[in-house]
Design a protein around this motif. Sequence first.
Motif, PDB file in Angstrom:
ATOM      1  N   GLY A   1       0.826  -1.197   0.000  1.00 14.89           N
ATOM      2  CA  GLY A   1       0.000   0.000   0.000  1.00 14.89           C
ATOM      3  C   GLY A   1       0.858   1.244   0.000  1.00 14.89           C
ATOM      4  O   GLY A   1       2.079   1.182  -0.206  1.00 14.89           O
ATOM      5  N   ILE A   2       0.232   2.382   0.247  1.00 17.81           N
ATOM      6  CA  ILE A   2       0.964   3.646   0.270  1.00 17.81           C
ATOM      7  C   ILE A   2       0.743   4.342   1.604  1.00 17.81           C
ATOM      8  O   ILE A   2      -0.214   4.061   2.324  1.00 17.81           O
TER       9      ILE A   2
ATOM     10  N   SER B   1       4.930   1.114  -0.138  1.00 20.89           N
ATOM     11  CA  SER B   1       5.486  -0.098   0.469  1.00 20.89           C
ATOM     12  C   SER B   1       6.495  -0.765  -0.451  1.00 20.89           C
ATOM     13  O   SER B   1       7.333  -1.562   0.010  1.00 20.89           O
ATOM     14  N   THR B   2       6.445  -0.445  -1.752  1.00 26.36           N
ATOM     15  CA  THR B   2       7.416  -1.031  -2.682  1.00 26.36           C
ATOM     16  C   THR B   2       8.829  -0.531  -2.407  1.00 26.36           C
ATOM     17  O   THR B   2       9.803  -1.146  -2.845  1.00 26.36           O
ATOM     18  N   ASP B   3       8.938   0.567  -1.690  1.00 28.75           N
ATOM     19  CA  ASP B   3      10.257   1.126  -1.352  1.00 28.75           C
ATOM     20  C   ASP B   3      10.572   0.999   0.136  1.00 28.75           C
ATOM     21  O   ASP B   3      11.575   1.543   0.605  1.00 28.75           O
ATOM     22  N   LYS B   4       9.731   0.290   0.881  1.00 26.20           N
ATOM     23  CA  LYS B   4       9.933   0.132   2.328  1.00 26.20           C
ATOM     24  C   LYS B   4      10.863  -1.050   2.596  1.00 26.20           C
ATOM     25  O   LYS B   4      10.800  -2.067   1.919  1.00 26.20           O
ATOM     26  N   TYR B   5      11.714  -0.908   3.583  1.00 21.06           N
ATOM     27  CA  TYR B   5      12.609  -2.007   3.940  1.00 21.06           C
ATOM     28  C   TYR B   5      12.840  -2.017   5.449  1.00 21.06           C
ATOM     29  O   TYR B   5      12.559  -1.041   6.149  1.00 21.06           O
TER      30      TYR B   5
ATOM     31  N   ARG C   1      -0.673   8.072   7.413  1.00 26.33           N
ATOM     32  CA  ARG C   1      -1.759   7.098   7.450  1.00 26.33           C
ATOM     33  C   ARG C   1      -1.529   6.112   6.323  1.00 26.33           C
ATOM     34  O   ARG C   1      -1.163   6.495   5.209  1.00 26.33           O
ATOM     35  N   PHE C   2      -1.745   4.841   6.592  1.00 22.50           N
ATOM     36  CA  PHE C   2      -1.492   3.801   5.596  1.00 22.50           C
ATOM     37  C   PHE C   2      -2.772   3.468   4.847  1.00 22.50           C
ATOM     38  O   PHE C   2      -3.833   3.276   5.448  1.00 22.50           O
ATOM     39  N   ILE C   3      -2.675   3.402   3.517  1.00 26.75           N
ATOM     40  CA  ILE C   3      -3.789   2.994   2.668  1.00 26.75           C
ATOM     41  C   ILE C   3      -3.411   1.653   2.041  1.00 26.75           C
ATOM     42  O   ILE C   3      -2.476   1.583   1.233  1.00 26.75           O
ATOM     43  N   ALA C   4      -4.087   0.579   2.424  1.00 28.85           N
ATOM     44  CA  ALA C   4      -3.779  -0.746   1.886  1.00 28.85           C
ATOM     45  C   ALA C   4      -4.063  -0.786   0.388  1.00 28.85           C
ATOM     46  O   ALA C   4      -4.952  -0.092  -0.120  1.00 28.85           O
ATOM     47  N   LYS C   5      -3.323  -1.629  -0.332  1.00 26.98           N
ATOM     48  CA  LYS C   5      -3.445  -1.736  -1.782  1.00 26.98           C
ATOM     49  C   LYS C   5      -4.891  -1.962  -2.205  1.00 26.98           C
ATOM     50  O   LYS C   5      -5.379  -1.317  -3.142  1.00 26.98           O
TER      51      LYS C   5
ATOM     52  N   ALA D   1      -8.037   2.253  -4.561  1.00 28.47           N
ATOM     53  CA  ALA D   1      -8.942   2.766  -5.592  1.00 28.47           C
ATOM     54  C   ALA D   1     -10.146   3.458  -4.964  1.00 28.47           C
ATOM     55  O   ALA D   1     -10.506   4.581  -5.345  1.00 28.47           O
ATOM     56  N   ASP D   2     -10.764   2.813  -3.981  1.00 27.60           N
ATOM     57  CA  ASP D   2     -11.936   3.399  -3.326  1.00 27.60           C
ATOM     58  C   ASP D   2     -11.581   4.676  -2.578  1.00 27.60           C
ATOM     59  O   ASP D   2     -12.431   5.562  -2.433  1.00 27.60           O
ATOM     60  N   ALA D   3     -10.345   4.766  -2.093  1.00 25.06           N
ATOM     61  CA  ALA D   3      -9.930   5.942  -1.322  1.00 25.06           C
ATOM     62  C   ALA D   3      -9.425   7.075  -2.209  1.00 25.06           C
ATOM     63  O   ALA D   3      -9.034   8.127  -1.692  1.00 25.06           O
TER      64      ALA D   3
END
Length: 358
Positions: free
Chosen positions: A255-256, A269-273, A338-342, A346-348
């Motif tokens: 997510g973002i 999250s693609t850049d989170k480690y 705030r985290f928006i799950a994958k 779209a809905d958000a």
Amino acid sequence: MRVIAALLISLITGSALAAQATAVFAGGCFWCTESDFEKLDGVSEAISGYAGGDEADPTYEEVSSGATGHTESVKVIYDPDKISYAQLLDWFWRHLDPTDADGQFVDRGRQYRGAIFFETPEQEKQARTSKAALEKSGRFEKPIVTEITPLKAFYPAEEYHQNYYKRNPLRYKFYRYNSGRDQFLEKHWDDPDHLPGGKKENTEAPMSWRGPEHFNKPDEATLRTRLSPLSFQVTQEDDTEPAFKNTYWDNKQQGIYVDVVSGEPLFSSTDKYKSGTGWPSFTKPITPDAVTTREDSTLWMVRTEVRSSYADSHLGHVFKDGPQPTGERWCMNSAAMRFIAKEDMADAGYGQYLTLFE
């Protein structure tokens, strides 16, 4: 004419009153419980007071002695067309320690015990159902011991206790942080301020980011009511949350992450480690212009501070000890985001960023 006018006023007033319902909860210090419930959309007021004992019109000194049988409580006045009693129960469980029968957090004694005081058979039924669901969830290792008991009477506390968090914000923030309440909630709930099936009044980022032309940053007074005390301290006062005791440091969902004030996208999250630092860490922002940086010479060292581009929220710092390919560690505070799950993006309103996960 006067009779007709009086009747109209009576009908209007009666209709307004009919839309209101009440619920009484005890969650430890009533300053905190009042503050938590007044964040909710549909709650018009939370009144600090005393319930559970037999003594009429007790004083704060009498209740705090532990001799009256009363516990610090709040009466929640709400609109059932906007928020249900079941949603209030869900919120209640997320804002106390339901395994502690002898107080709450730093406040010890039965006068600080947790309790649900039901006013009708339907409230009792829903309260017991919600408690059973929490027990079945296995979220807590210890038994759920919060009392569910009939409301005998509710006595409002002294005036100086009402809206204490608004009247004395610095003292309240100091007390709340040092009580251990928020640390406990963040440990046991991924997002204690999320209300499934309901909505809160501006206690988190807007549901979507429509661009800078649609964003006006609220003033300080408004932000204090919209944000949790920790989020305000981090984003507006450049504070830092505790390592390993924050919401997203170990979040592995796709997510973002968006700004808690504005909703503007910040990181993916693609850049989170896993940096091992105890804070959420990323190799880069979601876009090059998502954040701004500036020199920070506090704490007797020179660091590079990171802030959101439009809300100007303090987010954290960036360091040059990260992994390749960037070699950077963007070390952020969970309380600023705030985290928006994958699956919710779209809905958000963040569907354009789904390409990051292809």
